[in-house]
Scaffold this motif. Structure first.
Motif, PDB file in Angstrom:
ATOM      1  N   ARG A 272       0.800  -1.219   0.000  1.00  0.00           N
ATOM      2  CA  ARG A 272       0.000   0.000   0.000  1.00  0.00           C
ATOM      3  C   ARG A 272       0.845   1.286   0.000  1.00  0.00           C
ATOM      4  O   ARG A 272       0.480   2.284  -0.615  1.00  0.00           O
ATOM      5  N   TYR A 273       1.962   1.254   0.729  1.00  0.00           N
ATOM      6  CA  TYR A 273       2.674   2.516   0.987  1.00  0.00           C
ATOM      7  C   TYR A 273       4.045   2.616   0.338  1.00  0.00           C
ATOM      8  O   TYR A 273       4.816   3.505   0.669  1.00  0.00           O
ATOM      9  N   HIS A 274       4.390   1.699  -0.597  1.00  0.00           N
ATOM     10  CA  HIS A 274       5.773   1.733  -1.089  1.00  0.00           C
ATOM     11  C   HIS A 274       6.093   2.923  -1.973  1.00  0.00           C
ATOM     12  O   HIS A 274       7.253   3.167  -2.291  1.00  0.00           O
ATOM     13  N   HIS A 275       5.066   3.698  -2.376  1.00  0.00           N
ATOM     14  CA  HIS A 275       5.361   4.918  -3.140  1.00  0.00           C
ATOM     15  C   HIS A 275       5.146   6.184  -2.313  1.00  0.00           C
ATOM     16  O   HIS A 275       5.192   7.289  -2.863  1.00  0.00           O
ATOM     17  N   GLU A 276       4.923   6.038  -1.016  1.00  0.00           N
ATOM     18  CA  GLU A 276       4.889   7.230  -0.156  1.00  0.00           C
ATOM     19  C   GLU A 276       6.318   7.735  -0.024  1.00  0.00           C
ATOM     20  O   GLU A 276       7.275   6.950  -0.034  1.00  0.00           O
ATOM     21  N   ARG A 277       6.497   9.028   0.087  1.00  0.00           N
ATOM     22  CA  ARG A 277       7.832   9.621   0.206  1.00  0.00           C
ATOM     23  C   ARG A 277       7.857  10.523   1.446  1.00  0.00           C
ATOM     24  O   ARG A 277       6.855  11.189   1.736  1.00  0.00           O
ATOM     25  N   ILE A 278       8.985  10.581   2.136  1.00  0.00           N
ATOM     26  CA  ILE A 278       8.952  11.192   3.479  1.00  0.00           C
ATOM     27  C   ILE A 278       8.652  12.697   3.458  1.00  0.00           C
ATOM     28  O   ILE A 278       8.211  13.265   4.461  1.00  0.00           O
ATOM     29  N   ASP A 279       8.865  13.363   2.303  1.00  0.00           N
ATOM     30  CA  ASP A 279       8.510  14.793   2.243  1.00  0.00           C
ATOM     31  C   ASP A 279       7.036  14.998   1.876  1.00  0.00           C
ATOM     32  O   ASP A 279       6.590  16.121   1.655  1.00  0.00           O
ATOM     33  N   GLY A 280       6.285  13.907   1.781  1.00  0.00           N
ATOM     34  CA  GLY A 280       4.853  14.016   1.492  1.00  0.00           C
ATOM     35  C   GLY A 280       4.541  14.060  -0.001  1.00  0.00           C
ATOM     36  O   GLY A 280       3.384  14.223  -0.396  1.00  0.00           O
ATOM     37  N   SER A 281       5.574  13.902  -0.848  1.00  0.00           N
ATOM     38  CA  SER A 281       5.349  14.019  -2.292  1.00  0.00           C
ATOM     39  C   SER A 281       4.855  12.708  -2.921  1.00  0.00           C
ATOM     40  O   SER A 281       4.600  12.664  -4.120  1.00  0.00           O
ATOM     41  N   GLY A 282       4.761  11.640  -2.107  1.00  0.00           N
ATOM     42  CA  GLY A 282       4.388  10.339  -2.672  1.00  0.00           C
ATOM     43  C   GLY A 282       2.884  10.142  -2.776  1.00  0.00           C
ATOM     44  O   GLY A 282       2.092  11.053  -2.534  1.00  0.00           O
ATOM     45  N   TYR A 283       2.502   8.951  -3.093  1.00  0.00           N
ATOM     46  CA  TYR A 283       1.101   8.588  -3.217  1.00  0.00           C
ATOM     47  C   TYR A 283       0.905   7.198  -2.615  1.00  0.00           C
ATOM     48  O   TYR A 283       1.896   6.506  -2.382  1.00  0.00           O
ATOM     49  N   PRO A 284      -0.303   6.732  -2.330  1.00  0.00           N
ATOM     50  CA  PRO A 284      -1.603   7.374  -2.616  1.00  0.00           C
ATOM     51  C   PRO A 284      -2.036   8.407  -1.574  1.00  0.00           C
ATOM     52  O   PRO A 284      -2.989   9.147  -1.833  1.00  0.00           O
ATOM     53  N   PHE A 285      -1.386   8.527  -0.423  1.00  0.00           N
ATOM     54  CA  PHE A 285      -1.929   9.394   0.627  1.00  0.00           C
ATOM     55  C   PHE A 285      -1.120  10.651   0.893  1.00  0.00           C
ATOM     56  O   PHE A 285      -1.561  11.521   1.610  1.00  0.00           O
ATOM     57  N   GLY A 286       0.087  10.718   0.373  1.00  0.00           N
ATOM     58  CA  GLY A 286       0.935  11.868   0.678  1.00  0.00           C
ATOM     59  C   GLY A 286       1.380  11.882   2.142  1.00  0.00           C
ATOM     60  O   GLY A 286       1.516  12.944   2.757  1.00  0.00           O
ATOM     61  N   LEU A 287       1.589  10.720   2.727  1.00  0.00           N
ATOM     62  CA  LEU A 287       2.048  10.636   4.122  1.00  0.00           C
ATOM     63  C   LEU A 287       3.465  11.201   4.233  1.00  0.00           C
ATOM     64  O   LEU A 287       4.201  11.257   3.240  1.00  0.00           O
ATOM     65  N   THR A 288       3.849  11.612   5.456  1.00  0.00           N
ATOM     66  CA  THR A 288       5.209  12.110   5.667  1.00  0.00           C
ATOM     67  C   THR A 288       5.907  11.294   6.753  1.00  0.00           C
ATOM     68  O   THR A 288       5.263  10.705   7.613  1.00  0.00           O
ATOM     69  N   ARG A 289       7.232  11.287   6.700  1.00  0.00           N
ATOM     70  CA  ARG A 289       8.136  10.703   7.712  1.00  0.00           C
ATOM     71  C   ARG A 289       7.573   9.462   8.429  1.00  0.00           C
ATOM     72  O   ARG A 289       7.287   8.478   7.785  1.00  0.00           O
ATOM     73  N   ASP A 290       7.443   9.577   9.778  1.00  0.00           N
ATOM     74  CA  ASP A 290       7.031   8.410  10.559  1.00  0.00           C
ATOM     75  C   ASP A 290       5.588   7.966  10.304  1.00  0.00           C
ATOM     76  O   ASP A 290       5.176   6.911  10.778  1.00  0.00           O
ATOM     77  N   GLU A 291       4.845   8.805   9.591  1.00  0.00           N
ATOM     78  CA  GLU A 291       3.488   8.348   9.228  1.00  0.00           C
ATOM     79  C   GLU A 291       3.590   7.148   8.281  1.00  0.00           C
ATOM     80  O   GLU A 291       2.664   6.353   8.180  1.00  0.00           O
ATOM     81  N   ILE A 292       4.709   7.063   7.588  1.00  0.00           N
ATOM     82  CA  ILE A 292       4.891   5.943   6.651  1.00  0.00           C
ATOM     83  C   ILE A 292       5.480   4.777   7.435  1.00  0.00           C
ATOM     84  O   ILE A 292       6.513   4.928   8.088  1.00  0.00           O
ATOM     85  N   PRO A 293       4.831   3.614   7.384  1.00  0.00           N
ATOM     86  CA  PRO A 293       5.375   2.467   8.144  1.00  0.00           C
ATOM     87  C   PRO A 293       6.834   2.190   7.735  1.00  0.00           C
ATOM     88  O   PRO A 293       7.188   2.334   6.561  1.00  0.00           O
ATOM     89  N   LEU A 294       7.631   1.813   8.728  1.00  0.00           N
ATOM     90  CA  LEU A 294       9.062   1.567   8.509  1.00  0.00           C
ATOM     91  C   LEU A 294       9.310   0.626   7.324  1.00  0.00           C
ATOM     92  O   LEU A 294      10.185   0.862   6.496  1.00  0.00           O
TER      93      LEU A 294
END
Ligand code: C2E
Ligand code: FE
Length: 355
Positions: A272-294
């Protein structure tokens, strides 16, 4: 998943306890559980490996010097037990014509062995013995020994069964992951490489669910199965509309796994989250830093690295040096800096080991 196995009564520990109890009830001096290992050329010949041993007067230690015994099914005391499936009793080893000098020298006297079978095949034997003086073994004690043997067999059967389930699950998930490579020949080998790299990186970082990492790595792009060829294999840059469809592969993949109850959260999070990026530029949710599972931050580093090294319909392959430089550039912005640092160290080690 592997927790299933740990929840089981460990057959080794069970065997250890069983032998201690049997020795105290029977008056025999030492006991062991042997595992039959068939020979590679002749499956009827092989050896017995002592797996569990216990004995009074240090006899358990003594037994450990005999930790592998050559055996032929049908021959000798133990071989006969394996062939017939019947408990064998030796009243006095010292006067037995088949005795080995090695055992005679140990002053082995009374011995009883009951075979262990798993799925109808010889698995080994549970053996008890006395030293120096003979011990009378009652029928009740033989029944007890056999009852213990049946329990041990069931424990081993369960372990075997769970190992098979685990292997089957992994094979099935790998097949799903590899299915994608057939759609998109350019990505051939990507799946197995990212699996191996993710596991190695996870181990390095002390990540506790390595199996989940492997499963997630197999399945990370599963959702691309639903992306039309016209987009997946497009040689050029994607239009905004195409890009939106391409980005849906994370949610589609995640949805496809919904009914696989055994899959760990780690694996699902990677998909689900492998394209999230820590600056929030990823998708699908635009999560940042620790919001993205390790696990997703970890996998992203591996995925980007391997994708850069490969040619895709839309890009040429990069050199390893350029790929590592790109990771360094993205560290702290889009990719987790600590993970990138460990990853680069890992690749460095692999390169040195290969040289
Ligand atoms: P993929 O090819 O497996 O790439 C995975 C990720 O590696 C990409 O995620 C991106 O973060 C990184 N990556 C791959 N190639 C490059 C590159 O040349 N430069 C840089 N800086 N990073 C790269 P991203 O961007 O979210 O793309 C996800 C997937 O979308 C890609 O998976 C690929 O299947 C597809 N895709 C991305 N861009 C294009 C494109 O321009 N054309 C087509 N046909 N597909 C694209
Ligand atoms: Fe992806």
């Amino acid at each position: 998943m592997s927790n299933d196995l740990e929840m089981l009564d460990d057959p080794q520990a069970m065997a250890q306890r069983a032998i201690e109890t049997l020795l105290s009830l029977t008056g025999l001096h030492a006991g062991g559980v042997f595992r039959f290992v068939a020979g590679s050329e002749d499956p009827q010949s092989g050896h017995l490996e002592l797996q569990v041993r216990h004995g009074r007067y240090g006899l358990g230690e003594l037994l450990s010097h005999l930790d592998t015994l050559p055996v032929r099914i049908g021959e000798g005391f133990m071989g006969k037990a394996l062939a017939t499936g019947q408990t064998q009793l030796l009243d006095d080893y010292q006067t037995w014509e088949g005795a080995w000098p090695r055992f005679k020298n140990l002053a082995l006297r009374t011995a009883v062995t009951t075979p262990l079978q798993v799925r109808g095949q010889p698995h080994g034997a549970l053996t008890l013995a006395s030293f120096h003086h003979k011990v009378a073994i009652s029928d009740e004690n033989i029944s007890l020994l056999e009852a213990v043997a049946r329990r041990l067999e069931r424990a081993w059967e369960r372990v075997r069964h769970l190992e098979e389930i685990t292997r089957t699950r992994e094979d099935a998930l790998r097949a799903l992951g590899l299915g994608l490579e057939l759609r998109d020949l350019e990505t051939k080998g990507h799946t197995d490489r990212v699996v191996a790299l993710s596991e190695a990186l996870g181990r390095r970082l002390g990540f506790d669910d390595l199996e989940g990492l492997r499963m997630g790595a197999y399945l990370h792009d599963l959702g691309k199965l639903a992306i039309p060829d016209s987009i997946l294999l497009k040689p050029g840059t994607l239009t905004d509309a195409e890009w939106r469809i391409m980005q849906s592969h994370c949610d589609i993949g995640f949805g496809m796994l919904e009914n696989l109850g055994f899959l760990s959260q780690t694996a699902r999070n990677i998909v689900r989250y492998h394209h999230e990026r820590i600056d929030g530029s990823g998708y699908p949710f635009g999560l940042t830093r620790d919001e993205i599972p390790l696990e997703a931050r970890l996998f992203a580093v591996v995925d980007v690295y391997d994708a850069l090294l490969q040619s895709r319909p839309y890009k040429a392959a990069w050199s390893q040096q350029d790929a590592l430089r790109e990771l360094r550039k993205q560290a702290g912005d889009t990719l987790d800096a600590r993970i990138v640092q460990e990853f680069i160290a890992l690749i460095g080690e692999q390169v040195r080991n290969r040289a």
